[in-house]
Design a protein around this motif. Structure first.
Motif, PDB file in Angstrom:
ATOM      1  N   ASN A 167      57.544  -1.339 -39.781  1.00 11.95           N
ATOM      2  CA  ASN A 167      58.084  -0.488 -40.842  1.00 11.95           C
ATOM      3  C   ASN A 167      57.038   0.054 -41.814  1.00 11.95           C
ATOM      4  O   ASN A 167      57.340   0.914 -42.633  1.00 11.95           O
ATOM      5  N   PHE A 168      55.789  -0.438 -41.713  1.00  9.70           N
ATOM      6  CA  PHE A 168      54.731   0.072 -42.586  1.00  9.70           C
ATOM      7  C   PHE A 168      53.902   1.155 -41.906  1.00  9.70           C
ATOM      8  O   PHE A 168      52.961   1.683 -42.504  1.00  9.70           O
ATOM      9  N   SER A 178      58.632  -7.153 -41.465  1.00  7.36           N
ATOM     10  CA  SER A 178      58.004  -5.857 -41.223  1.00  7.36           C
ATOM     11  C   SER A 178      58.284  -5.342 -39.820  1.00  7.36           C
ATOM     12  O   SER A 178      57.653  -4.395 -39.370  1.00  7.36           O
ATOM     13  N   ASN A 218      58.819  -5.781 -48.998  1.00  8.36           N
ATOM     14  CA  ASN A 218      59.915  -5.241 -48.198  1.00  8.36           C
ATOM     15  C   ASN A 218      61.251  -5.425 -48.916  1.00  8.36           C
ATOM     16  O   ASN A 218      61.394  -6.341 -49.741  1.00  8.36           O
ATOM     17  N   PRO A 259      52.072   1.798 -49.235  1.00 13.07           N
ATOM     18  CA  PRO A 259      53.232   2.670 -49.012  1.00 13.07           C
ATOM     19  C   PRO A 259      52.788   4.049 -48.537  1.00 13.07           C
ATOM     20  O   PRO A 259      52.061   4.744 -49.253  1.00 13.07           O
ATOM     21  N   SER A 279      59.338   3.998 -42.794  1.00 14.86           N
ATOM     22  CA  SER A 279      60.660   3.532 -43.212  1.00 14.86           C
ATOM     23  C   SER A 279      60.595   2.735 -44.508  1.00 14.86           C
ATOM     24  O   SER A 279      61.609   2.553 -45.184  1.00 14.86           O
ATOM     25  N   MET A 280      59.415   2.251 -44.880  1.00 15.31           N
ATOM     26  CA  MET A 280      59.260   1.476 -46.113  1.00 15.31           C
ATOM     27  C   MET A 280      59.011   2.352 -47.339  1.00 15.31           C
ATOM     28  O   MET A 280      59.079   1.870 -48.474  1.00 15.31           O
ATOM     29  N   GLN A 296      59.117   1.069 -51.131  1.00 17.38           N
ATOM     30  CA  GLN A 296      57.831   0.669 -51.694  1.00 17.38           C
ATOM     31  C   GLN A 296      57.321   1.611 -52.780  1.00 17.38           C
ATOM     32  O   GLN A 296      56.550   1.192 -53.649  1.00 17.38           O
TER      33      GLN A 296
END
Length: 348
Positions: A61-62, A200, A236, A278, A283-284, A288
């Motif tokens: 997700n990062f 994550s 997260n 970020p 998606s983060m 973030q």
């Protein structure tokens, strides 16, 4: 791009993605003693950064790679063979493989390695080998049998499990890479903390430390140097019904630092720490961005902290990154990295 070697002939793929024209480049700019991963093994000729596959479907997700490059696709061994021939014609004598996820299909990766050997091109894997797939290969059938049903069915592990069923082991895979001319890899270790990885959407197998130590030893015994990548400062949103967000604590970060130090003692060549950052498009990002306290014009550098939480400040995370660099590598290696502008990893 719809690159489908099983459905498209070579000409169709060449029309979609022509071979790069290296005649447009001044190859004298690529004769340096060092490339981005360290020292070269060839003293003459140019070096080039290339790829044999593009995309990734792990969906950490990062990471913005799935949004930018899409899911994993092989360009086709016939395309890659022509690509290597053109490189050699233009004076290239070694290459850096920049694939987003070369080990998505270990058997395909081995075919890529064979072509690199065919064209006598020593190489570095710089895009990042997935530690979790190496762990599966190393641990073997009993480990797979103990995996959850969802993991066994996951497309993330599908190809590596199939390769294992065909008899491939981590040692055989690594030995084959070395035989093909691979002399350095970037191993995406990421974190010692299972909770940081799972939050994550990253495989928790990376935190199986005994397996990682053994894998690093196999690489070094095969003559392949390992640069390990580590990530610090995961932030997260709440998950699994929890009301609080997941924020990696400083004590958890210390565990990752200790992990890096221990892996260096086990034979890893260099420990390279990154700060969770970020990035718009991931998606983060929407979550973030509320933690952002700094903005860097250099493109949200993973070497500079941009977030702060109630647990720690941006300065705390930058200090932890420097602590990992110095404790794991030693002050002299860090000074060498800064002074020459590349990882202090020399070819063997």
């Amino acid at each position: 791009m719809s690159i489908l070697p099983n459905r498209q002939d070579l000409q169709s793929r060449l029309e979609l993605m022509p071979l790069p024209d290296f005649g447009l480049l001044d190859m004298s700019h690529y004769l340096q003693r060092y490339h981005s991963s360290g020292a070269r093994v060839r003293q003459t000729g140019a070096w080039a950064q290339i790829f044999a596959t593009i995309g990734c479907n792990v969906n950490c997700n990062f990471c913005y790679i799935p949004k930018i490059n899409g899911p994993w696709r092989a360009l086709g061994l016939d395309w890659f063979d022509l690509h290597l021939a053109e490189l050699v014609k233009n004076g290239v004598t070694e290459v850096l493989i920049e694939d987003d996820h070369l080990m998505h299909d270990p058997l395909y990766a081995l075919e890529v390695a064979k072509l690199l050997k065919k064209h006598d091109l020593p190489w570095v894997e710089e895009g990042g080998l997935s530690l979790f797939n190496l762990v599966v290969l190393h641990k073997g059938p009993d480990f797979v049998a103990a995996m959850s049903e969802s993991d066994q069915r996951s497309p993330i592990y599908k190809n590596v499990i199939e390769a294992m069923k065909q008899g491939l082991t981590a040692k055989q895979f690594i030995t084959s890479l070395a035989d093909s001319g691979c002399y350095s890899v970037y191993l995406a270790v990421e974190s010692a903390n299972e909770e940081s990885l799972s939050n994550s959407h990253k495989s928790t197998f990376n935190s199986i430390q005994n397996a990682t130590f053994e894998i690093v030893k196999i690489f070094t015994e095969a003559g392949i140097q390992v640069t390990g990548g580590f990530m610090l400062g995961f932030v997260n949103p709440p998950s699994s019904g929890k009301s609080k967000p997941y924020i990696e604590s400083l004590s958890q970060i210390d565990r990752t630092i200790d992990y890096a130090v221990d892996l260096m003692r086990a034979g890893m060549a260099y420990a390279n720490p990154f700060i969770v950052t970020p990035i718009p498009g991931t998606s983060m990002w929407e979550f973030q961005k509320d933690y952002v306290v700094r903005h860097y014009d250099n493109g949200w550098s993973h070497e500079k902290a941009t977030m702060a939480t109630d647990e720690w400040t941006a300065e705390d995370i930058e200090c932890k990154r420097l602590e990992l660099l110095v404790r794991a590598n030693g002050p002299a290696r860090v000074h060498e990295m800064v002074s020459r502008g590349t990882w202090p990893v020399d070819g063997v």
